[in-house]
Motif scaffolding. Structure first.
Motif, mmCIF file in Angstrom:
data_model
loop_
_atom_site.group_PDB
_atom_site.id
_atom_site.type_symbol
_atom_site.label_atom_id
_atom_site.label_comp_id
_atom_site.label_asym_id
_atom_site.label_seq_id
_atom_site.Cartn_x
_atom_site.Cartn_y
_atom_site.Cartn_z
ATOM 1 N N UNK A 1 -1.136 4.359 3.549
ATOM 2 C CA UNK A 1 -0.912 3.297 2.595
ATOM 3 C C UNK A 1 0.193 2.490 3.921
ATOM 4 N N UNK A 2 -0.054 1.352 3.985
ATOM 5 C CA UNK A 2 0.201 0.178 5.167
ATOM 6 C C UNK A 2 1.654 -0.116 4.394
ATOM 7 N N UNK A 3 2.334 -0.004 4.919
ATOM 8 C CA UNK A 3 3.402 -1.513 3.156
ATOM 9 C C UNK A 3 4.238 -2.188 4.526
ATOM 10 N N UNK A 4 3.607 -3.690 3.980
ATOM 11 C CA UNK A 4 4.725 -4.935 5.315
ATOM 12 C C UNK A 4 5.569 -5.483 4.117
ATOM 13 N N UNK A 5 7.077 -5.248 4.835
ATOM 14 C CA UNK A 5 7.816 -5.888 4.247
ATOM 15 C C UNK A 5 8.141 -6.903 4.430
ATOM 16 N N UNK A 6 7.673 -8.001 3.149
ATOM 17 C CA UNK A 6 7.276 -10.043 3.618
ATOM 18 C C UNK A 6 8.703 -10.397 4.465
ATOM 19 N N UNK A 7 8.476 -11.565 4.940
ATOM 20 C CA UNK A 7 9.247 -12.432 4.844
ATOM 21 C C UNK A 7 9.673 -13.568 4.206
ATOM 22 N N UNK A 8 10.475 -14.000 4.613
ATOM 23 C CA UNK A 8 11.347 -14.947 3.152
ATOM 24 C C UNK A 8 9.841 -15.786 3.004
ATOM 25 N N UNK A 9 9.502 -16.749 3.467
ATOM 26 C CA UNK A 9 8.747 -17.051 2.395
ATOM 27 C C UNK A 9 7.152 -16.812 2.410
ATOM 28 N N UNK A 10 6.692 -15.577 2.771
ATOM 29 C CA UNK A 10 5.488 -15.076 3.386
ATOM 30 C C UNK A 10 4.067 -15.857 3.627
ATOM 31 N N UNK A 203 3.522 3.915 -6.539
ATOM 32 C CA UNK A 203 2.882 4.515 -4.704
ATOM 33 C C UNK A 203 2.363 5.600 -5.008
ATOM 34 N N UNK A 204 3.638 6.730 -5.610
ATOM 35 C CA UNK A 204 3.154 8.141 -4.760
ATOM 36 C C UNK A 204 1.790 8.502 -5.787
ATOM 37 N N UNK A 205 1.071 6.990 -7.105
ATOM 38 C CA UNK A 205 0.120 7.565 -7.745
ATOM 39 C C UNK A 205 -0.880 7.677 -6.609
ATOM 40 N N UNK A 206 -0.652 6.425 -6.164
ATOM 41 C CA UNK A 206 -1.861 5.527 -5.362
ATOM 42 C C UNK A 206 -1.827 6.608 -4.100
ATOM 43 N N UNK A 207 -0.950 6.872 -3.540
ATOM 44 C CA UNK A 207 -1.285 7.961 -1.947
ATOM 45 C C UNK A 207 -1.724 8.937 -2.694
ATOM 46 N N UNK A 208 -1.891 9.690 -3.976
ATOM 47 C CA UNK A 208 -2.779 10.206 -3.983
ATOM 48 C C UNK A 208 -4.088 9.938 -4.392
ATOM 49 N N UNK A 209 -4.863 8.967 -4.768
ATOM 50 C CA UNK A 209 -5.576 7.912 -5.010
ATOM 51 C C UNK A 209 -6.444 8.099 -3.425
ATOM 52 N N UNK A 210 -5.394 7.486 -2.725
ATOM 53 C CA UNK A 210 -5.652 7.034 -1.438
ATOM 54 C C UNK A 210 -6.272 8.572 -0.741
ATOM 55 N N UNK A 211 -5.735 9.404 -0.642
ATOM 56 C CA UNK A 211 -5.489 11.085 -0.184
ATOM 57 C C UNK A 211 -6.793 11.495 -0.167
ATOM 58 N N UNK A 212 -7.175 11.430 -1.712
ATOM 59 C CA UNK A 212 -8.645 11.842 -2.173
ATOM 60 C C UNK A 212 -9.697 11.341 -2.269
ATOM 61 N N UNK A 213 -9.948 10.244 -1.622
ATOM 62 C CA UNK A 213 -11.237 9.221 -1.028
ATOM 63 C C UNK A 213 -10.906 8.987 -0.075
ATOM 64 N N UNK A 214 -12.232 7.617 0.269
ATOM 65 C CA UNK A 214 -12.388 7.316 1.697
ATOM 66 C C UNK A 214 -11.557 5.507 2.035
ATOM 67 N N UNK A 215 -10.055 5.278 1.345
ATOM 68 C CA UNK A 215 -9.875 4.940 1.512
ATOM 69 C C UNK A 215 -8.418 3.965 2.120
ATOM 70 N N UNK A 216 -8.175 3.046 1.959
ATOM 71 C CA UNK A 216 -6.970 2.950 2.410
ATOM 72 C C UNK A 216 -6.016 1.332 2.426
ATOM 73 N N UNK A 217 -5.478 1.417 2.512
ATOM 74 C CA UNK A 217 -4.232 0.064 1.223
ATOM 75 C C UNK A 217 -3.835 0.032 2.642
ATOM 76 N N UNK A 218 -3.802 -1.643 2.323
ATOM 77 C CA UNK A 218 -2.311 -2.639 2.730
ATOM 78 C C UNK A 218 -1.059 -3.031 1.882
#
Lengths: 342, 175
Positions: A1-10, A203-218
């Motif tokens: 999971x790639x998490x991006x903290x948004x800047x103030x105005x996105x 996020x935990x469940x999403x992590x599980x889904x990503x780990x068991x598949x060929x996927x990446x997420x931002x």
């Protein structure tokens, strides 16, 4: 999971988000775009156009030669020690090519967008969907989103459940502004939210889904709005990579001469340790970004030399702070900038 | 709880002579893959529910936040093999802070560790190794509560952190 903290105005986090998706299109991956605010169709219409090799070289080549001629002509008088250090190539074309470059002044052609398969999740349209997931104390919007992602992963065979599917592809998932009020979460509006754990469970469940598949997420998260800082700490621990974008718009740094070349700072808060005991730590920790007419670039932050006697106290403090953090800053200053282009 | 099995396999195989898969086959290792267990719990088919055994991560779907099911799993795994074969068992938890993110209260987490200590340390004469996250300016009070309490009850604390003087290429941090 790639998490991006948004800047103030996105503004800039939206750019990063679109770059991630655009790269997916150019590589032929499948996309899954989820948003509660803007319809995914519109997001996909605004992806930046990829730069073809020739034009790319021209764009970046011009800049590189300009930098080179200024800095390298005269032999160094004061910084003579640095003369013998190898020159860092300003142009990224000479280094191994990773990914593609994009021109943000142009949008991607519809034909290119349509050349890949994509799925969307637009919350206002999914409100009627009944989640089949087992009940768990989680915000219903998040539950529906997880349900949707799980369904795509399963039906499209990203988790290897369909052995007949020979052509393996990657699913790129982009989730916009997770945690914001539009997703039905009140962590941005209250410091005692109703369900503090919804986002982290998601996020935990999403992590599980990503780990068991060929996927990446931002995902982009409006971190500056989340009142309870403990939540962001937990989000960081649950993500693989965390990058924070701090834009200078409306802050005192906007007028600070130290930062005049840049539009904001990039804070790398976490780097991934997948499949290994150690991680690949880069030399520099200080990165800044700037938005030019056609390119969004992330560069090593380098400060102009402190020559003036009348530098104000505030900026001197800033300078001292940054100098403490810059380990190889001096070398970079004398030799040139190292560009990390998207 | 945070990583799936194969990255752990890869990591361990880089250490000479250690193989997780072989250990599992010999019955030496029981690996609870938290992520997988959670997915089975939430997306699993109806038939799996009726197989009798509750999921170790049951607390995620229930509003009650006690970790009894998780402890039962630990206890069953350690006593199932018979008292002879498990000499000096080691319970490794990576990482405990995740349980708080999943909705467990600090008290529930500490109770879980307490029960584990009774079983693993006192009854089976084994050891427990727990990983938690923490840092100086942390605002995560629940986590800090768990960490402080664990520190009081621990025989050995290994505190790993980056250098106070800042980033350095050769020396990454201190223990």
């Amino acid at each position: 999971i790639v998490s991006t903290e948004e800047d103030k105005y996105g503004l800039y986090s939206n750019l990063l988000f679109k770059y991630f998706l655009a790269e997916g299109v150019v590589c032929g991956h499948e996309l899954f775009v989820a948003s509660a605010k803007e319809h995914p169709d519109n997001i996909l219409k605004e992806l930046p156009a990829p730069l073809l090799d020739d034009t790319c070289r021209n764009e970046l080549g011009e800049e590189a030669t300009a930098v080179k001629s200024e800095d390298f002509q005269d032999s160094m008088k004061i910084a003579w020690r640095y003369q013998n250090l190898p020159k860092i190539e300003a142009s990224p074309m000479t280094s191994t090519k990773f990914g593609h470059y994009y021109d943000i002044s142009k949008t991607m052609s519809p034909e290119l967008c349509q050349s890949i398969k994509w799925h969307s999740f637009y919350l206002p349209e999914e409100l009627s969907l009944q989640p089949k997931m087992k009940t768990c104390a989680m915000n219903s919007a998040y539950r529906k989103l997880l349900q949707s992602i799980q369904r795509i992963i399963y039906h499209e065979g990203f988790d290897g459940s369909d052995p007949q599917k020979k052509q393996k592809n990657i699913l790129r998932i982009g989730i916009h502004s997770l945690g914001s009020m539009l997703w039905g979460d009140d962590i941005c509006s209250s410091d005692t939210p109703e369900d503090v754990h919804s986002l982290t469970k998601f996020l935990y469940v999403l992590r599980g889904l990503l780990r068991k598949s060929l996927s990446a997420c931002i995902i982009t998260v409006p971190a500056h709005l989340i009142q309870n800082k403990a939540i962001m700490e937990r989000v960081t621990n649950l993500s693989d990579i965390v990058v924070g974008l701090e834009s200078f718009i409306g802050s005192e740094r906007e007028t600070n001469p130290l930062y005049k070349d840049y539009h904001g700072l990039v804070h790398v808060r976490q780097i991934p340790r997948l499949n290994s005991l150690i991680c690949d730590v880069s030399d520099t920790k200080d990165l800044a970004f700037r938005l030019k007419r056609k390119l969004f670039t992330i560069e090593r932050l380098h400060l102009p030399p402190d020559l003036s006697d009348t530098v104000s106290r505030a900026s001197k403090q800033d300078l001292a702070e940054s100098a403490k953090l810059l380990s190889s800053g001096c070398g970079a200053m004398a030799i040139g900038k190292k560009h990390l282009d998207f | 709880l945070l990583q799936s099995c194969s990255p752990c396999n890869v990591m361990f195989s880089s250490l000479e002579g250690v193989s997780l898969t072989a250990a599992k086959e010999r019955g030496q290792l029981v690996f609870l893959e938290g992520l997988k267990s959670c997915l089975d719990l939430l997306f699993g088919e109806e038939e799996e529910e009726q197989s009798g055994q509750p999921s170790p991560l049951q607390f995620i779907s229930e509003s009650a936040s006690n970790l009894k099911a998780l402890f039962d799993f630990v206890q069953t795994s350690l006593t199932a093999a018979g008292s002879d074969s498990w000499k000096g068992p080691v319970l490794l938890v990576d990482d405990l802070s995740v349980l708080l993110s999943l909705g467990a209260t600090p008290v529930a987490v500490l109770d879980f560790i307490h029960y584990c200590r009774v079983t693993v340390c006192s009854q089976l004469k084994g050891n427990i190794v727990v990983l938690v996250h923490s840092h100086e300016d942390s605002e995560d009070e629940e986590n800090e509560l768990v960490v402080t309490s664990l520190c009081h009850h621990s025989d050995l604390i290994l505190w790993v952190e980056g250098l106070a003087t800042g980033f350095c290429k050769d020396v990454h941090g201190q223990v």
